[in-house]
Design a protein around this motif. Structure first.
Motif, PDB file in Angstrom:
ATOM      1  N   MET A   1       4.014   2.854 -11.311  1.00  0.00           N
ATOM      2  CA  MET A   1       3.296   2.582 -10.070  1.00  0.00           C
ATOM      3  C   MET A   1       3.519   1.123  -9.653  1.00  0.00           C
ATOM      4  N   PRO A   2       3.680   0.853  -8.377  1.00  0.00           N
ATOM      5  CA  PRO A   2       3.891  -0.520  -7.905  1.00  0.00           C
ATOM      6  C   PRO A   2       2.703  -1.415  -8.247  1.00  0.00           C
ATOM      7  N   LEU A   3       2.996  -2.679  -8.554  1.00  0.00           N
ATOM      8  CA  LEU A   3       1.955  -3.649  -8.883  1.00  0.00           C
ATOM      9  C   LEU A   3       1.004  -3.870  -7.706  1.00  0.00           C
ATOM     10  N   ALA A   4       1.484  -3.620  -6.487  1.00  0.00           N
ATOM     11  CA  ALA A   4       0.638  -3.796  -5.300  1.00  0.00           C
ATOM     12  C   ALA A   4      -0.605  -2.912  -5.354  1.00  0.00           C
ATOM     13  N   LEU A   5      -0.505  -1.777  -6.051  1.00  0.00           N
ATOM     14  CA  LEU A   5      -1.670  -0.899  -6.164  1.00  0.00           C
ATOM     15  C   LEU A   5      -2.798  -1.574  -6.929  1.00  0.00           C
ATOM     16  N   LEU A   6      -2.446  -2.530  -7.812  1.00  0.00           N
ATOM     17  CA  LEU A   6      -3.473  -3.252  -8.560  1.00  0.00           C
ATOM     18  C   LEU A   6      -4.350  -4.073  -7.618  1.00  0.00           C
ATOM     19  N   ALA A   7      -3.733  -4.676  -6.604  1.00  0.00           N
ATOM     20  CA  ALA A   7      -4.502  -5.459  -5.631  1.00  0.00           C
ATOM     21  C   ALA A   7      -5.496  -4.570  -4.897  1.00  0.00           C
ATOM     22  N   LEU A   8      -5.057  -3.371  -4.521  1.00  0.00           N
ATOM     23  CA  LEU A   8      -5.953  -2.437  -3.846  1.00  0.00           C
ATOM     24  C   LEU A   8      -7.080  -1.996  -4.775  1.00  0.00           C
ATOM     25  N   ALA A   9      -6.756  -1.787  -6.039  1.00  0.00           N
ATOM     26  CA  ALA A   9      -7.766  -1.354  -7.008  1.00  0.00           C
ATOM     27  C   ALA A   9      -8.802  -2.445  -7.244  1.00  0.00           C
ATOM     28  N   ILE A  10      -8.373  -3.718  -7.258  1.00  0.00           N
ATOM     29  CA  ILE A  10      -9.324  -4.823  -7.433  1.00  0.00           C
ATOM     30  C   ILE A  10     -10.283  -4.888  -6.250  1.00  0.00           C
ATOM     31  N   GLY A  11      -9.735  -4.765  -5.043  1.00  0.00           N
ATOM     32  CA  GLY A  11     -10.599  -4.738  -3.862  1.00  0.00           C
ATOM     33  C   GLY A  11     -11.571  -3.580  -3.914  1.00  0.00           C
ATOM     34  N   ALA A  12     -11.088  -2.413  -4.349  1.00  0.00           N
ATOM     35  CA  ALA A  12     -11.949  -1.234  -4.460  1.00  0.00           C
ATOM     36  C   ALA A  12     -13.038  -1.440  -5.506  1.00  0.00           C
ATOM     37  N   PHE A  13     -12.692  -2.151  -6.589  1.00  0.00           N
ATOM     38  CA  PHE A  13     -13.670  -2.439  -7.647  1.00  0.00           C
ATOM     39  C   PHE A  13     -14.818  -3.283  -7.091  1.00  0.00           C
ATOM     40  N   VAL A 114      -3.421   4.658   3.302  1.00  0.00           N
ATOM     41  CA  VAL A 114      -2.143   4.744   4.007  1.00  0.00           C
ATOM     42  C   VAL A 114      -1.125   3.823   3.357  1.00  0.00           C
ATOM     43  N   VAL A 115      -1.546   2.596   3.021  1.00  0.00           N
ATOM     44  CA  VAL A 115      -0.643   1.640   2.383  1.00  0.00           C
ATOM     45  C   VAL A 115      -0.211   2.143   1.013  1.00  0.00           C
ATOM     46  N   ILE A 129      -2.927   7.073  -4.228  1.00  0.00           N
ATOM     47  CA  ILE A 129      -4.269   6.984  -3.652  1.00  0.00           C
ATOM     48  C   ILE A 129      -5.322   6.970  -4.763  1.00  0.00           C
ATOM     49  N   ALA A 130      -5.117   7.825  -5.765  1.00  0.00           N
ATOM     50  CA  ALA A 130      -6.052   7.878  -6.889  1.00  0.00           C
ATOM     51  C   ALA A 130      -6.083   6.554  -7.638  1.00  0.00           C
ATOM     52  N   MET A 131      -4.919   5.903  -7.754  1.00  0.00           N
ATOM     53  CA  MET A 131      -4.875   4.612  -8.446  1.00  0.00           C
ATOM     54  C   MET A 131      -5.748   3.587  -7.738  1.00  0.00           C
ATOM     55  N   MET A 132      -5.727   3.576  -6.416  1.00  0.00           N
ATOM     56  CA  MET A 132      -6.592   2.665  -5.678  1.00  0.00           C
ATOM     57  C   MET A 132      -8.057   3.014  -5.910  1.00  0.00           C
ATOM     58  N   PHE A 133      -8.399   4.301  -5.840  1.00  0.00           N
ATOM     59  CA  PHE A 133      -9.784   4.724  -6.025  1.00  0.00           C
ATOM     60  C   PHE A 133     -10.267   4.536  -7.461  1.00  0.00           C
ATOM     61  N   THR A 134      -9.336   4.321  -8.396  1.00  0.00           N
ATOM     62  CA  THR A 134      -9.742   4.032  -9.769  1.00  0.00           C
ATOM     63  C   THR A 134     -10.623   2.788  -9.807  1.00  0.00           C
ATOM     64  N   GLY A 135     -10.330   1.807  -8.948  1.00  0.00           N
ATOM     65  CA  GLY A 135     -11.170   0.618  -8.883  1.00  0.00           C
ATOM     66  C   GLY A 135     -12.605   0.965  -8.539  1.00  0.00           C
ATOM     67  N   LEU A 136     -12.788   1.912  -7.621  1.00  0.00           N
ATOM     68  CA  LEU A 136     -14.134   2.331  -7.231  1.00  0.00           C
ATOM     69  C   LEU A 136     -14.844   3.045  -8.375  1.00  0.00           C
ATOM     70  N   THR A 137     -14.128   3.918  -9.077  1.00  0.00           N
ATOM     71  CA  THR A 137     -14.750   4.668 -10.166  1.00  0.00           C
ATOM     72  C   THR A 137     -15.077   3.762 -11.357  1.00  0.00           C
ATOM     73  N   VAL A 138     -14.165   2.832 -11.678  1.00  0.00           N
ATOM     74  CA  VAL A 138     -14.416   1.916 -12.787  1.00  0.00           C
ATOM     75  C   VAL A 138     -15.587   0.995 -12.472  1.00  0.00           C
ATOM     76  N   ALA A 320       0.078   9.274  12.788  1.00  0.00           N
ATOM     77  CA  ALA A 320      -1.006   8.368  13.206  1.00  0.00           C
ATOM     78  C   ALA A 320      -2.198   8.580  12.269  1.00  0.00           C
ATOM     79  N   PRO A 321      -2.033   8.245  10.982  1.00  0.00           N
ATOM     80  CA  PRO A 321      -3.050   8.617  10.001  1.00  0.00           C
ATOM     81  C   PRO A 321      -4.142   7.591   9.764  1.00  0.00           C
ATOM     82  N   THR A 322      -4.005   6.367  10.273  1.00  0.00           N
ATOM     83  CA  THR A 322      -4.884   5.286   9.850  1.00  0.00           C
ATOM     84  C   THR A 322      -6.341   5.533  10.209  1.00  0.00           C
TER      85      THR A 322
END
Length: 422
Positions: A1-13, A114-115, A129-138, A320-322
């Protein structure tokens, strides 16, 4: 998985922590401002309403801004809201801070979905998408219990300063790790709004409201259910919520893995199992071990629906998913509010603390019926499109067989004798 997903997960956390940590700090906040706990509860309600309204509002305002820059602006808004809450001199200012922070919630997860999907191959979108939401669940496993402990030990203001610090880390992560993603050049607000004319998008959002609403019908009233019915102590409820959070983490990862392989079958299984588990909770809530296992399962089955539902919206609103993605995040919070209200009604009507579980079961079962309806309509549309395509080829003189073969067949039918002689 791209490292960029970590940034999204931190924000979600950070977002997940600030959303839920207030529930454990209401007595401290209320005492500090001299308001009752029910009044302090507006900090929860105000945040939820801010998510519902802020998701489409912030997304619309950001239609002409790149997705990376919009994510950075949203994290900045999140930081400002939490700092405002931390330094609030009166209750009204803190409520305003909560609302400001909530405005970033829905749009962050909507645009972030989307990103995240754009960072990976098409067959790995749900996993991203699940990787980003992992921040929310953790956040529900680590952030919320730790934030509650800090707030009760040092002071609730310290908790919100720390959450604001998490926002700073998330902002820096987005700025450093997420690449620029240019959206389609011709997509404007009218294109984003056009997605809501797609019945499949609306059905997916309705599934979100009902499916995850089923989870919160039970979890909103978990404390009186576990203390008055199961016989747990007040202190044990915190660890039961950690168990619920662990179930969310597991369900999110499983949902992300299998949604890329079989999205609709996953929804069938998770929603039907969730409805059954919620119905059984009316019985298992009377036994401590069984109740603990059920709490874990509700978290797992409930969050197993999140990646597939979010991906379903992205797929159906492709191009046009955003806005649709952000509104679907608001739908989760709308479902939470609706379920909590319905659960309170049945308790107030005298049906007992386990009655919200039946409400949750009905909501999850209704989401399952919508999933079946959605799939049925999709199959019919596909079959109709196939028939139309075949009909068009025939009218154009291009059936499945080459034209020369068809002409030859006609000559043989017209002159069977000659064919026999040859």
């Amino acid at each position: 998985m791209p490292l960029a997903l970590l940034a999204l997960a931190i924000g979600a956390f950070g977002i997940g922590t600030t959303e839920f940590v207030i529930m454990g700090l209401l007595p401290e906040v209320g005492a500090d401002f001299g308001v009752s706990i029910p009044t302090a509860g507006f900090l929860v309600t105000g945040y939820a309403l801010g998510v519902v309204l802020g998701a489409p509002l912030m997304t619309v305002l950001g239609t002409r801004v790149s997705r990376k820059r919009m994510l950075m602006l949203l994290m900045g808004l999140f930081i400002v809201g939490n700092v405002l809450s931390a330094v609030a001199p009166v209750f009204g200012v803190m409520l305003a801070g909560r609302v400001v922070a909530s405005l970033a919630h829905g749009a962050f997860f909507g645009i972030g979905s989307v990103v995240a999907a754009g960072l990976v191959a098409p067959e790995k979108k749900a996993g991203a998408i699940a990787m980003m939401f992992t921040g929310l669940t953790v956040a529900n496993v680590i952030g919320v219990p730790l934030g509650t402990y800090i707030g009760q030990s040092i002071g609730w203001r310290a908790t919100f300063f720390i959450v604001a610090g998490l926002g700073v880390v998330g902002l820096l992560g987005v700025a450093k790790l997420i690449p620029e993603q240019a959206g389609p050049e011709d997509v404007r607000l009218r294109h984003e709004l056009a997605a809501f004319r797609n019945v499949q998008v609306l059905l997916a959002m309705a599934m979100t409201v009902l499916g995850f609403g089923g989870v919160f019908a039970a979890i909103t009233y978990i404390k009186p259910m576990m203390t008055d019915v199961a016989g747990y102590s007040d202190g044990a409820v915190t660890w039961l919520l950690v168990l619920f959070g662990l179930g969310m983490v597991a369900g999110n990862l499983i949902g992300g893995k299998f949604a890329d392989r079989a999205l609709m079958p996953l929804l069938y299984v998770s929603l039907s199992a969730l409805a059954l588990t919620l119905a059984l909770f009316t019985l298992t809530a009377h036994h401590q071990v069984a109740a603990a296992v059920t709490v874990f399962l509700i978290g797992g089955l409930g969050f197993a629906t999140v990646p597939p539902l979010q991906k379903r919206v992205l797929d159906q609103a492709s191009g046009a998913p955003t806005l649709a993605s952000a509104v679907n995040i608001g739908a989760f919070n709308l479902g939470n509010a609706l379920a909590a209200w319905l659960g309170g009604l049945v308790i107030g009507a005298g049906f007992g603390y386990t009655a919200p579980n039946w409400v949750g079961a009905v909501l999850a079962g209704s989401a399952l019926l919508l999933a079946v309806l959605s799939s049925t309509l999709e199959r019919r549309a596909t079959a109709s499109a196939t028939d139309d395509a075949v009909g068009s080829r025939i009218v154009a003189g291009s059936p499945a067989q080459p034209a020369a073969t068809v002409s030859g067949a006609k000559r043989r039918v017209q002159s069977p004798g000659k064919s026999a002689v040859r």
